[in-house]
Write a protein that holds these residues in place. Structure first.
Motif, PDB file in Angstrom:
ATOM      1  N   GLU A 137     -15.047  11.883  -7.778  1.00  0.00           N
ATOM      2  CA  GLU A 137     -14.439  10.712  -7.119  1.00  0.00           C
ATOM      3  C   GLU A 137     -13.325  10.118  -7.976  1.00  0.00           C
ATOM      4  OE1 GLU A 137     -13.696   6.595  -7.143  1.00  0.00           O
ATOM      5  OE2 GLU A 137     -15.261   7.377  -8.470  1.00  0.00           O
ATOM      6  N   GLU A 138     -13.612   9.899  -9.231  1.00  0.00           N
ATOM      7  CA  GLU A 138     -12.641   9.252 -10.129  1.00  0.00           C
ATOM      8  C   GLU A 138     -11.408  10.135 -10.344  1.00  0.00           C
ATOM      9  OE1 GLU A 138     -11.758   6.019 -12.999  1.00  0.00           O
ATOM     10  OE2 GLU A 138     -13.229   6.182 -11.396  1.00  0.00           O
ATOM     11  N   THR A 139     -11.628  11.413 -10.600  1.00  0.00           N
ATOM     12  CA  THR A 139     -10.504  12.319 -10.845  1.00  0.00           C
ATOM     13  C   THR A 139      -9.688  12.522  -9.570  1.00  0.00           C
ATOM     14  OG1 THR A 139     -11.826  13.414 -12.555  1.00  0.00           O
ATOM     15  CG2 THR A 139      -9.847  14.563 -11.814  1.00  0.00           C
ATOM     16  N   GLY A 140     -10.362  12.651  -8.429  1.00  0.00           N
ATOM     17  CA  GLY A 140      -9.649  12.802  -7.163  1.00  0.00           C
ATOM     18  C   GLY A 140      -8.805  11.581  -6.828  1.00  0.00           C
ATOM     19  N   ARG A 141      -9.373  10.425  -7.060  1.00  0.00           N
ATOM     20  CA  ARG A 141      -8.640   9.172  -6.797  1.00  0.00           C
ATOM     21  C   ARG A 141      -7.366   9.105  -7.629  1.00  0.00           C
ATOM     22  NH1 ARG A 141     -10.073   3.585  -9.160  1.00  0.00           N
ATOM     23  NH2 ARG A 141      -8.990   2.178  -7.774  1.00  0.00           N
ATOM     24  N   HIS A 142      -7.504   9.380  -8.923  1.00  0.00           N
ATOM     25  CA  HIS A 142      -6.337   9.291  -9.797  1.00  0.00           C
ATOM     26  C   HIS A 142      -5.384  10.472  -9.635  1.00  0.00           C
ATOM     27  CE1 HIS A 142      -7.672   5.572 -11.340  1.00  0.00           C
ATOM     28  NE2 HIS A 142      -8.719   6.061 -11.972  1.00  0.00           N
ATOM     29  N   ALA A 143      -5.890  11.615  -9.194  1.00  0.00           N
ATOM     30  CA  ALA A 143      -4.998  12.736  -8.894  1.00  0.00           C
ATOM     31  C   ALA A 143      -4.078  12.370  -7.730  1.00  0.00           C
ATOM     32  CB  ALA A 143      -5.801  13.999  -8.587  1.00  0.00           C
ATOM     33  N   GLY A 144      -4.600  11.626  -6.762  1.00  0.00           N
ATOM     34  CA  GLY A 144      -3.763  11.156  -5.660  1.00  0.00           C
ATOM     35  C   GLY A 144      -2.681  10.201  -6.144  1.00  0.00           C
ATOM     36  N   HIS A 145      -3.068   9.297  -7.053  1.00  0.00           N
ATOM     37  CA  HIS A 145      -2.061   8.410  -7.648  1.00  0.00           C
ATOM     38  C   HIS A 145      -1.015   9.234  -8.384  1.00  0.00           C
ATOM     39  CE1 HIS A 145      -5.544   5.314  -7.969  1.00  0.00           C
ATOM     40  NE2 HIS A 145      -4.924   5.169  -6.824  1.00  0.00           N
ATOM     41  N   ALA A 146      -1.468  10.233  -9.127  1.00  0.00           N
ATOM     42  CA  ALA A 146      -0.554  11.069  -9.920  1.00  0.00           C
ATOM     43  C   ALA A 146       0.416  11.832  -9.020  1.00  0.00           C
ATOM     44  CB  ALA A 146      -1.356  12.030 -10.802  1.00  0.00           C
ATOM     45  N   ASP A 147      -0.054  12.282  -7.862  1.00  0.00           N
ATOM     46  CA  ASP A 147       0.836  12.968  -6.920  1.00  0.00           C
ATOM     47  C   ASP A 147       2.035  12.089  -6.582  1.00  0.00           C
ATOM     48  OD1 ASP A 147      -0.798  15.221  -6.662  1.00  0.00           O
ATOM     49  OD2 ASP A 147      -1.746  14.524  -4.818  1.00  0.00           O
ATOM     50  N   ILE A 148       1.754  10.851  -6.261  1.00  0.00           N
ATOM     51  CA  ILE A 148       2.818   9.925  -5.861  1.00  0.00           C
ATOM     52  C   ILE A 148       3.717   9.595  -7.048  1.00  0.00           C
ATOM     53  CG2 ILE A 148       3.274   7.575  -5.032  1.00  0.00           C
ATOM     54  CD1 ILE A 148       0.592   7.928  -3.394  1.00  0.00           C
ATOM     55  N   LEU A 149       3.127   9.300  -8.199  1.00  0.00           N
ATOM     56  CA  LEU A 149       3.932   8.944  -9.370  1.00  0.00           C
ATOM     57  C   LEU A 149       4.838  10.093  -9.799  1.00  0.00           C
ATOM     58  CD1 LEU A 149       1.288   6.933 -11.406  1.00  0.00           C
ATOM     59  CD2 LEU A 149       3.300   6.016 -10.212  1.00  0.00           C
ATOM     60  N   ARG A 150       4.331  11.316  -9.787  1.00  0.00           N
ATOM     61  CA  ARG A 150       5.164  12.455 -10.196  1.00  0.00           C
ATOM     62  C   ARG A 150       6.313  12.661  -9.221  1.00  0.00           C
ATOM     63  NH1 ARG A 150       5.028  16.887 -13.954  1.00  0.00           N
ATOM     64  NH2 ARG A 150       7.168  17.626 -13.799  1.00  0.00           N
ATOM     65  N   GLU A 151       6.048  12.507  -7.944  1.00  0.00           N
ATOM     66  CA  GLU A 151       7.134  12.646  -6.979  1.00  0.00           C
ATOM     67  C   GLU A 151       8.202  11.579  -7.192  1.00  0.00           C
ATOM     68  OE1 GLU A 151       7.978  13.115  -2.179  1.00  0.00           O
ATOM     69  OE2 GLU A 151       5.920  12.930  -2.883  1.00  0.00           O
ATOM     70  N   LEU A 152       7.784  10.365  -7.527  1.00  0.00           N
ATOM     71  CA  LEU A 152       8.754   9.297  -7.812  1.00  0.00           C
ATOM     72  C   LEU A 152       9.574   9.597  -9.070  1.00  0.00           C
ATOM     73  CD1 LEU A 152       6.584   6.147  -7.041  1.00  0.00           C
ATOM     74  CD2 LEU A 152       8.570   6.946  -5.737  1.00  0.00           C
ATOM     75  N   ILE A 153       8.960  10.268 -10.044  1.00  0.00           N
ATOM     76  CA  ILE A 153       9.649  10.559 -11.307  1.00  0.00           C
ATOM     77  C   ILE A 153      10.732  11.604 -11.132  1.00  0.00           C
ATOM     78  CG2 ILE A 153       9.343  11.627 -13.591  1.00  0.00           C
ATOM     79  CD1 ILE A 153       6.604  10.176 -13.697  1.00  0.00           C
TER      80      ILE A 153
END
Length: 159
Positions: A137-153
């Protein structure tokens, strides 16, 4: 907005039928996904807040390192909010190496756990099942955040 560059998506893992193999397969899949999101991300954008809350890509991986250590290794965390910030001297490679080393240590412990209903091998530990479900749950949640942040970068998408 950066131009989107699409990486090939990696499908969910094919696992064996046991509960533990399935849970560990999905956790490893998510661990690999979030590490790949951070790997190669440029400085200083990797540690620059992408949203008003201050969340940044490198901080997410740093946080997950502490989550793994707390859940599987029994290490105490005195300030969870502080885990969302990598030290200024830490490079992307440093945080990635620390995460991967922590995952390896956690997997060494899990390799000795045959009963998902039994507690992890330390005093006061939750069950293996609970720890695996929590980390998924924790890793999946933050992996979703990471998807968005990396695309923004830099526009990188995909798993």
């Amino acid at each position: 907005m950066p131009k989107t560059t699409r990486r090939r998506d990696t499908p969910p893992p094919r696992t064996r039928n046991s509960e533990t193999e399935t849970l560990r397969g999905f956790l490893d899949y998510l661990r690999t996904s979030i590490a790949a999101k951070v790997d190669g991300a440029p400085e200083p954008a990797v540690r620059t807040a992408g949203v008003p809350s201050g969340t940044n890509l490198l901080g997410l991986l740093n946080h997950l390192t502490f989550v793994e250590r707390a859940a599987f290794l029994g290490e105490e965390v005195t300030s969870w909010p502080a885990t969302f910030r990598a030290a200024p001297a830490d490079s992307v490679a440093d945080v990635l190496a620390r995460y991967r080393e922590t995952v390896e240590r956690a997997n060494d412990i899990l390799d000795g756990c045959t009963d998902p209903g039994a507690p992890l091998p330390r005093p006061g530990a939750p069950s293996v099942r609970w720890a695996l479900a929590h980390l998924i749950e924790e890793t999946g949640r933050h992996a979703g955040h990471a998807d968005i942040l990396r695309e923004l970068i830099d526009g990188a998408t995909g798993r």
